[in-house]
Design a protein around this motif. Structure first.
Motif, PDB file in Angstrom:
ATOM      1  N   ALA A  47       0.824  -1.202   0.000  1.00  0.00           N
ATOM      2  CA  ALA A  47       0.000   0.000   0.000  1.00  0.00           C
ATOM      3  C   ALA A  47       0.859   1.252   0.000  1.00  0.00           C
ATOM      4  CB  ALA A  47      -0.894   0.009   1.234  1.00  0.00           C
ATOM      5  N   HIS A  48       0.349   2.307  -0.635  1.00  0.00           N
ATOM      6  CA  HIS A  48       0.937   3.644  -0.497  1.00  0.00           C
ATOM      7  C   HIS A  48       0.360   4.286   0.769  1.00  0.00           C
ATOM      8  CE1 HIS A  48       3.014   3.419  -4.215  1.00  0.00           C
ATOM      9  NE2 HIS A  48       1.996   3.659  -5.019  1.00  0.00           N
ATOM     10  N   VAL A  49       0.604   3.644   1.890  1.00  0.00           N
ATOM     11  CA  VAL A  49       0.121   4.101   3.192  1.00  0.00           C
ATOM     12  C   VAL A  49       1.314   4.173   4.130  1.00  0.00           C
ATOM     13  CG1 VAL A  49      -1.375   3.593   5.168  1.00  0.00           C
ATOM     14  CG2 VAL A  49      -2.172   3.088   2.847  1.00  0.00           C
ATOM     15  N   ILE A  50       1.363   5.225   4.942  1.00  0.00           N
ATOM     16  CA  ILE A  50       2.422   5.362   5.939  1.00  0.00           C
ATOM     17  C   ILE A  50       1.925   4.826   7.278  1.00  0.00           C
ATOM     18  CG2 ILE A  50       3.882   6.985   7.222  1.00  0.00           C
ATOM     19  CD1 ILE A  50       3.751   8.857   4.810  1.00  0.00           C
ATOM     20  N   TYR A  51       2.758   4.003   7.909  1.00  0.00           N
ATOM     21  CA  TYR A  51       2.489   3.455   9.237  1.00  0.00           C
ATOM     22  C   TYR A  51       3.606   3.972  10.146  1.00  0.00           C
ATOM     23  CZ  TYR A  51      -0.109   0.416   6.074  1.00  0.00           C
ATOM     24  OH  TYR A  51      -0.936  -0.055   5.076  1.00  0.00           O
ATOM     25  N   PRO A  52       3.473   5.192  10.678  1.00  0.00           N
ATOM     26  CA  PRO A  52       4.600   5.862  11.350  1.00  0.00           C
ATOM     27  C   PRO A  52       5.123   5.137  12.580  1.00  0.00           C
ATOM     28  CG  PRO A  52       2.547   7.065  11.705  1.00  0.00           C
ATOM     29  CD  PRO A  52       2.269   6.034  10.659  1.00  0.00           C
ATOM     30  N   GLU A  53       4.307   4.280  13.203  1.00  0.00           N
ATOM     31  CA  GLU A  53       4.801   3.513  14.341  1.00  0.00           C
ATOM     32  C   GLU A  53       5.793   2.431  13.906  1.00  0.00           C
ATOM     33  OE1 GLU A  53       4.125   3.967  17.702  1.00  0.00           O
ATOM     34  OE2 GLU A  53       3.331   5.861  16.935  1.00  0.00           O
ATOM     35  N   VAL A  54       5.842   2.169  12.593  1.00  0.00           N
ATOM     36  CA  VAL A  54       6.747   1.143  12.058  1.00  0.00           C
ATOM     37  C   VAL A  54       7.850   1.779  11.215  1.00  0.00           C
ATOM     38  CG1 VAL A  54       6.909  -0.975  10.673  1.00  0.00           C
ATOM     39  CG2 VAL A  54       4.858  -0.509  12.046  1.00  0.00           C
ATOM     40  N   ASP A  55       7.475   2.689  10.311  1.00  0.00           N
ATOM     41  CA  ASP A  55       8.426   3.353   9.425  1.00  0.00           C
ATOM     42  C   ASP A  55       7.780   4.637   8.915  1.00  0.00           C
ATOM     43  OD1 ASP A  55      10.511   4.029   7.735  1.00  0.00           O
ATOM     44  OD2 ASP A  55      10.417   2.207   6.525  1.00  0.00           O
ATOM     45  N   GLU A  56       8.582   5.654   8.720  1.00  0.00           N
ATOM     46  CA  GLU A  56       8.065   6.938   8.235  1.00  0.00           C
ATOM     47  C   GLU A  56       7.781   6.922   6.744  1.00  0.00           C
ATOM     48  OE1 GLU A  56      12.498   8.960   7.587  1.00  0.00           O
ATOM     49  OE2 GLU A  56      11.136   9.744   9.129  1.00  0.00           O
ATOM     50  N   ARG A  57       8.209   5.873   6.050  1.00  0.00           N
ATOM     51  CA  ARG A  57       7.975   5.763   4.608  1.00  0.00           C
ATOM     52  C   ARG A  57       6.734   4.919   4.320  1.00  0.00           C
ATOM     53  NH1 ARG A  57      14.139   3.769   4.168  1.00  0.00           N
ATOM     54  NH2 ARG A  57      13.341   2.812   6.101  1.00  0.00           N
ATOM     55  N   PRO A  58       6.016   5.200   3.213  1.00  0.00           N
ATOM     56  CA  PRO A  58       4.920   4.312   2.822  1.00  0.00           C
ATOM     57  C   PRO A  58       5.434   2.888   2.641  1.00  0.00           C
ATOM     58  CG  PRO A  58       4.862   6.337   1.544  1.00  0.00           C
ATOM     59  CD  PRO A  58       6.152   6.363   2.300  1.00  0.00           C
ATOM     60  N   ALA A  59       4.564   1.917   2.840  1.00  0.00           N
ATOM     61  CA  ALA A  59       4.988   0.515   2.822  1.00  0.00           C
ATOM     62  C   ALA A  59       5.697   0.136   1.532  1.00  0.00           C
ATOM     63  CB  ALA A  59       3.788  -0.393   3.047  1.00  0.00           C
ATOM     64  N   GLY A  60       5.238   0.688   0.401  1.00  0.00           N
ATOM     65  CA  GLY A  60       5.843   0.345  -0.880  1.00  0.00           C
ATOM     66  C   GLY A  60       7.233   0.904  -1.090  1.00  0.00           C
ATOM     67  N   PHE A  61       7.669   1.781  -0.191  1.00  0.00           N
ATOM     68  CA  PHE A  61       9.018   2.347  -0.257  1.00  0.00           C
ATOM     69  C   PHE A  61       9.814   2.007   1.000  1.00  0.00           C
ATOM     70  CE2 PHE A  61       6.199   5.296  -2.609  1.00  0.00           C
ATOM     71  CZ  PHE A  61       6.749   5.145  -3.875  1.00  0.00           C
ATOM     72  N   SER A  62       9.351   1.025   1.743  1.00  0.00           N
ATOM     73  CA  SER A  62       9.906   0.728   3.061  1.00  0.00           C
ATOM     74  C   SER A  62      10.607  -0.625   3.094  1.00  0.00           C
ATOM     75  CB  SER A  62       8.797   0.742   4.120  1.00  0.00           C
ATOM     76  OG  SER A  62       9.259   0.193   5.334  1.00  0.00           O
ATOM     77  N   PRO A  63      11.930  -0.650   3.228  1.00  0.00           N
ATOM     78  CA  PRO A  63      12.609  -1.937   3.415  1.00  0.00           C
ATOM     79  C   PRO A  63      12.233  -2.609   4.722  1.00  0.00           C
ATOM     80  CG  PRO A  63      14.155  -0.108   3.677  1.00  0.00           C
ATOM     81  CD  PRO A  63      12.880   0.477   3.163  1.00  0.00           C
ATOM     82  N   VAL A  64      11.753  -1.834   5.686  1.00  0.00           N
ATOM     83  CA  VAL A  64      11.290  -2.445   6.934  1.00  0.00           C
ATOM     84  C   VAL A  64      10.103  -3.363   6.652  1.00  0.00           C
ATOM     85  CG1 VAL A  64      10.349  -2.012   9.228  1.00  0.00           C
ATOM     86  CG2 VAL A  64      12.113  -0.492   8.300  1.00  0.00           C
ATOM     87  N   TRP A  65       9.130  -2.834   5.912  1.00  0.00           N
ATOM     88  CA  TRP A  65       7.950  -3.628   5.600  1.00  0.00           C
ATOM     89  C   TRP A  65       8.251  -4.746   4.596  1.00  0.00           C
ATOM     90  CZ3 TRP A  65       3.963  -4.122   8.436  1.00  0.00           C
ATOM     91  CH2 TRP A  65       3.449  -3.064   9.190  1.00  0.00           C
ATOM     92  N   LEU A  66       8.997  -4.432   3.535  1.00  0.00           N
ATOM     93  CA  LEU A  66       9.151  -5.396   2.449  1.00  0.00           C
ATOM     94  C   LEU A  66      10.268  -6.399   2.687  1.00  0.00           C
ATOM     95  CD1 LEU A  66       8.539  -3.092  -0.646  1.00  0.00           C
ATOM     96  CD2 LEU A  66       6.890  -4.376   0.736  1.00  0.00           C
TER      97      LEU A  66
END
Length: 330
Positions: A210-229
């Protein structure tokens, strides 16, 4: 993955699709007139390159079904969720039949896969998701989506779960805004990630973040987040399929910069293929500025494999028609 303008492949589009960085084409309603026309178009796209480009479409059912005339009209997935509340086993079986029909009809006309199923949970707040979601519970989404994934697989089609880790909680539409989901990771893991955990290893060939930001996990949207992906999806959850970005032209992607910055950020974060839709200029700019990149051929091969089982398709289509006639999918 790029789009094209009309119902035939233009010479300049053929040239762009031959670019070594292009890995696929996504089709829209504007590219469709009839099943026969679609078959000619997909054959022309597949003929551009060897191995052939992947051809995809958003063909979920309900309000997100690009091809209508000549195709079975599929219900919104919420209809299966309502049936699940009354008769869960029947609902899962019917969802499997819908998966068979969806995959068989697309593959017969040369489309390799659909960006489906939606794995978002219906928290009652997202209008852009709404009746695209199967159910309001993680268990319901996992069971029904599992039926769809199994039906797709029976016809040799890989499934793409979206929108990881979940778009159902936020009100904002990432096509037009940058949604922010303030929940802690524990809450997202408990609910939104449960369908992904259930389906990874059971035929889920792709994931779209998703192009959604989850700031408690990462300041980047999920699609740009190595934390999420990389850390969560691939590391903790063990996903080994293709990660497709959502459309980089969407407003939700704007926080990553201009189009080349968006593409590089998505690929660096862990996306295997990025989508650029509805802007020929942006697509060309991305191709010119991206440099070299290679798609994992093994992951790509999982999106469309094997042959369509005609007898199974006919039986599933009859079952879907019967369910419609009985009012079960209203």
């Amino acid at each position: 993955m790029l789009d094209i303008a009309g119902t035939e492949l233009a010479a300049e589009e053929r040239e762009m699709l031959a670019h070594p960085l292009v890995g696929g084409v996504i089709l829209f309603a504007r590219n469709y007139q009839s099943p026969a026309q679609l078959e000619v178009l997909t054959a022309a796209i597949h003929a551009v390159r060897s191995p052939p480009l992947l051809i995809a479409v958003d063909h979920e059912g309900g309000r997100v079904q690009r091809f209508i005339a000549g195709f079975t009209r599929l219900p919104p997935m919420r209809a299966l969720g309502r049936l699940y509340d009354r008769e869960p086993a029947l609902a899962v079986n019917l969802t499997g039949a819908i998966g068979v029909v969806l995959a068989a009809e697309l593959r017969e006309r040369g489309v390799d896969f659909s960006f489906a199923p939606v794995l978002d949970i219906d928290f009652g707040s997202s209008s852009v998701i709404g009746d695209r979601a199967f159910h309001a519970t993680a268990a319901g989404v996992a069971a029904l989506a599992g039926g769809l994934v199994a039906g797709l697989a029976r016809m040799g089609m890989g499934a793409v779960g979206k929108h990881f880790p979940g778009h159902g909680y936020v009100q904002a539409d990432s096509h037009h805004e940058v949604p922010i989901d303030e929940r802690p990771l524990a809450a997202i893991e408990k609910d939104d990630l449960a369908p992904y955990r259930a389906l990874i290893g059971k035929g889920l060939a792709g994931v779209m973040p998703a192009h959604v930001i989850y700031p408690e996990v990462d300041e980047r949207p999920a699609g740009f987040s190595p934390v999420w992906l990389k850390d969560i999806l691939r590391g903790r959850m063990g996903f080994e399929g293709i990660v497709f970005s959502d459309d980089l032209s969407m407003e939700g992607a704007s926080v990553a910069g201009e189009i080349v910055e968006r593409g590089r950020a998505a690929l660096s974060a862990g996306c295997d293929m990025v989508l650029v839709c509805n802007s020929r200029e942006a697509a060309q700019h991305l191709l010119d500025g991206l440099g070299s990149y290679a798609l994992d051929a093994g992951r790509a091969a999982r999106m469309s494999t094997g042959a369509v089982d005609d007898a199974a398709y006919r039986a599933a289509a009859a079952r879907v028609d019967e369910a419609k006639g009985a009012g079960l999918l209203a």
